[in-house]
Enzyme design. Sequence first.
Site, PDB file in Angstrom:
ATOM      1  N   TYR A  47      23.298   3.874  44.251  1.00  0.00           N
ATOM      2  CA  TYR A  47      23.172   2.883  43.182  1.00  0.00           C
ATOM      3  C   TYR A  47      24.446   2.049  43.031  1.00  0.00           C
ATOM      4  CZ  TYR A  47      19.235   5.828  41.602  1.00  0.00           C
ATOM      5  OH  TYR A  47      18.077   6.561  41.511  1.00  0.00           O
ATOM      6  N   HIS A 105      19.002  12.702  48.261  1.00  0.00           N
ATOM      7  CA  HIS A 105      18.264  11.558  47.714  1.00  0.00           C
ATOM      8  C   HIS A 105      16.962  11.301  48.476  1.00  0.00           C
ATOM      9  CE1 HIS A 105      19.022   7.456  45.544  1.00  0.00           C
ATOM     10  NE2 HIS A 105      17.754   7.806  45.492  1.00  0.00           N
TER      11      HIS A 105
END
Length: 271
Positions: A47, A105
Site C-alpha cells: 500500500y 499478502h
Amino acid sequence: MIFIDMNQERIPVLGLGTFSLKGQTCRTSVADAIALGYRHIDTAKMYDNEQDVGYGIKDAAINRNDLFVTTKIWHTDLTRSGITAGLEDSLQKLQLDYVNLTLIHWPSDNMNLQECLDTLMELQQQGKTRLIGVSNFPADLLQEARSIAPVICNQVEYHPYLSQSTVLSALREHNMMLTAYCPIAKGEVLEDQNLLELGKKYGKSATQITLRWLVQQENVAAIPKASSHEHRAENLNIFDFSLTDEEMESIHSLSKNHRLINPDFAPVWDE
C-alpha cells in the site's frame, strides 16, 4: 465492539482498511478512526502507506496494547530474507515494536511455503508479530499452510455477491477466522434493493446492513476503507441491532460468484 479471540489475542471484528489511502489523508483517517473507537487497523507493504499509518497511530496517542495492527508481505518478497527485511521495514515505518498480525499478502507460484511460514514463525518467536496468517489463499493452499504453521486467518475478498463458502468451511474446520476486504463490493451494495429494504426496517444504510451481515457470522471480521469521517462513523455504527436468521440467509442468497479483485498473479480460486 465485538471481538474474535485467537491465540490469546482479541481481534475487533470491524477494522479500518487503508488501501489507497496516502499522505495526510491516510494519517488523518487513521487518527480519526481511532478517536471514533476503531481498534483494528489494516495496512500492507504494497500500500506504500505504512509510514502514514504509523503517524496516524502516533497522532491518536492510544495505548499500544489497545490497538490491533495488521500488515502484509508482498508476493514478490516471499523468501526468508525478503520476509525478514520486509517486516523490519514495516515496523520501522509504522514506528512500532511489533504488529499484531503479519500476513502473506498473495501466494506465489515460486514461493516455498514451508520456508515462508517457518520465517514468519521465527519472527513471531522474536516478538515482532503476535500472530501470523495468509491472504488470498484458496482452500487447498490454506489447508497446506495450516498443516505447517498456526496461521490464524485468511484475508480475502468477501461480500454478498461472492460467497467464499469453500474457504469459510476450511477456516471453520480449523477454528480460524476470515477477514473480509472489499466488504461492500466497491459500493455495489449501495444500490441493492434487497439491502436497501432491510436498511429501512432497521434505520440503517445498505452499507451498515452488509457490514452487520459480515460480522454477525462466526469468526468473520471486515475492514472497510473509508476516507471520510462520516463514512468511518457510519461503518462503526452496526452494533446496536442484529439481523434475523432469515435475513442473514437472504443476503447469502445474493451470491453470484462476482469477484472484483483478480490480478494476473492470482491463484486459481475456489468456486
